[in-house]
Design a protein around this motif. Structure first.
Motif, PDB file in Angstrom:
ATOM      1  N   GLY A   1      86.322   9.781  64.252  1.00 26.60           N
ATOM      2  CA  GLY A   1      85.970   8.558  64.945  1.00 26.60           C
ATOM      3  C   GLY A   1      84.518   8.380  65.316  1.00 26.60           C
ATOM      4  N   GLY A   2      83.639   9.270  64.854  1.00 20.20           N
ATOM      5  CA  GLY A   2      82.226   9.170  65.240  1.00 20.20           C
ATOM      6  C   GLY A   2      81.470   8.051  64.565  1.00 20.20           C
ATOM      7  N   TYR A   3      81.975   7.551  63.432  1.00 21.67           N
ATOM      8  CA  TYR A   3      81.325   6.435  62.740  1.00 21.67           C
ATOM      9  C   TYR A   3      81.745   5.142  63.432  1.00 21.67           C
ATOM     10  CZ  TYR A   3      80.579   9.493  58.581  1.00 21.67           C
ATOM     11  OH  TYR A   3      80.220  10.488  57.700  1.00 21.67           O
ATOM     12  N   ALA A   4      81.262   4.933  64.630  1.00 18.26           N
ATOM     13  CA  ALA A   4      81.710   3.794  65.423  1.00 18.26           C
ATOM     14  C   ALA A   4      80.713   3.521  66.536  1.00 18.26           C
ATOM     15  CB  ALA A   4      83.093   4.074  66.020  1.00 18.26           C
ATOM     16  N   GLU A   5      80.906   2.385  67.217  1.00 13.48           N
ATOM     17  CA  GLU A   5      80.065   2.058  68.360  1.00 13.48           C
ATOM     18  C   GLU A   5      80.543   2.733  69.632  1.00 13.48           C
ATOM     19  OE1 GLU A   5      80.341  -2.196  68.222  1.00 13.48           O
ATOM     20  OE2 GLU A   5      78.490  -2.383  67.038  1.00 13.48           O
TER      21      GLU A   5
END
Length: 314
Positions: free
Chosen positions: A88-92
């Motif tokens: 989930g790190g590819y997120a705002e």
């Protein structure tokens, strides 16, 4: 998001609902994430996220705490943090158990801090907790120019060990030597098993290197396999292993229970962060790519030309 497995082009920047933190979670406004080999494997359909993790990639991030759950006492909104993630790190925004959250080390830029969690936790848990590397011993690191490799070099040297690395070019070997490695071996030209005897080996290759790794171990040596870039199967000479009273460990980090990750994270904060704050260890960053252009970052990763970490900046 990844709608279907495939090449870098299947990565798409999409709107998704904001994560909702549970009682033990910290909600982070993400400043940056980083690309890891596991992200590439997930994109290819070869490495599904563990149960409960977001469906999109990203094993680490840095940012600012936006909200904390009712059971969280160690962090508050506004804190500068970085975190080890199950995904989930590819997120705002990302919600993460508080046990996996760390303060940004003193003197480290918030964005650059995203380069630290995965490599620091991987090296600390495998080289020191499992491999039990001690002062004066020799560590052999395969893939010395990788993100994990550049951290392993610096951390092992800071604890007084000798470090030998393998890498695929003169440029990469030179960079490893600049970081403190004592010797570099070009795996295209030389057989590492004929060149070094090591107390601990950190291996990202797997099956292809198994026989050579056992040969390269000293008596009482410890081989820690953390990747399978060279295949999942190899021939193990048990006679050689017994004669050396050596051991082989296979580990992963992503799928471990939260409490186990918490033990590793606390070890990193206690033992690694002071070295980062003192300047003895620094994040090695090859490129900064906009988060929305993650496909380009994956192309860089797959080219194999990078040295250190590839950051995704929000």
């Amino acid at each position: 998001m990844i709608d279907k497995p495939g090449g870098p082009g299947v990565l798409a920047w999409q709107e998704v609902p904001d994560p909702v933190p549970g009682p033990g979670d910290v909600l982070i406004d993400v400043a940056a994430s980083a690309v890891n080999r596991a992200d590439v494997m997930q994109r290819q359909g070869l490495y599904d996220p563990p149960p409960g993790a977001p469906p999109y990639p990203g094993l680490e991030c840095s940012g600012v705490v936006a909200e904390v759950g009712s059971d969280v006492e160690d962090f508050k909104p506004g804190d500068r943090v970085c975190a080890l993630l199950a995904g989930g790190g590819y997120a705002e925004k990302v919600a993460v158990p508080w046990q996996q959250v760390m303060p940004v080390p003193d003197g480290v830029d918030l964005v650059e801090a995203a380069a630290l969690p995965e490599v620091a936790c991987t090296v600390w848990s495998n080289v020191f907790m499992i491999g039990r590397l001690r002062k004066g011993e020799t560590l052999l690191v395969h893939g010395g120019a990788s993100g994990i490799g550049t951290m392993a070099i610096q951390l092992a040297k800071a604890f007084g060990s000798r470090v030998v690395v393998t890498a695929g070019s003169a440029e990469k070997i030179a960079r490893c030597l600049d970081l403190g490695a004592d010797e570099g071996i070009d795996y295209h030209k030389e057989d590492f098993a004929e060149k070094v005897q090591a107390d601990v080996i950190l291996d990202i290759i797997g099956g292809k290197y198994l026989q050579g790794n056992v040969k390269a171990l000293k008596t009482g040596g410890r081989l820690v396999v953390i990747g399978l870039q060279g295949g999942s199967k190899g021939e193990l000479n048990l006679g050689a292993l017994l004669a050396k009273r050596a051991s082989v460990h296979g580990t992963t980090l992503r799928g471990r229970p939260v409490d186990e990750k918490g033990v590793i994270v606390r070890g990193v904060v206690e033992n690694v962060w002071p070295l980062v704050a003192a300047g003895a260890i620094r994040p090695v960053i090859y490129a900064r790519v906009p988060m929305s252009d993650a496909a380009e970052a994956h192309k860089i990763m797959e080219s194999g030309d990078h040295i250190g970490k590839i950051l995704l900046v929000g």
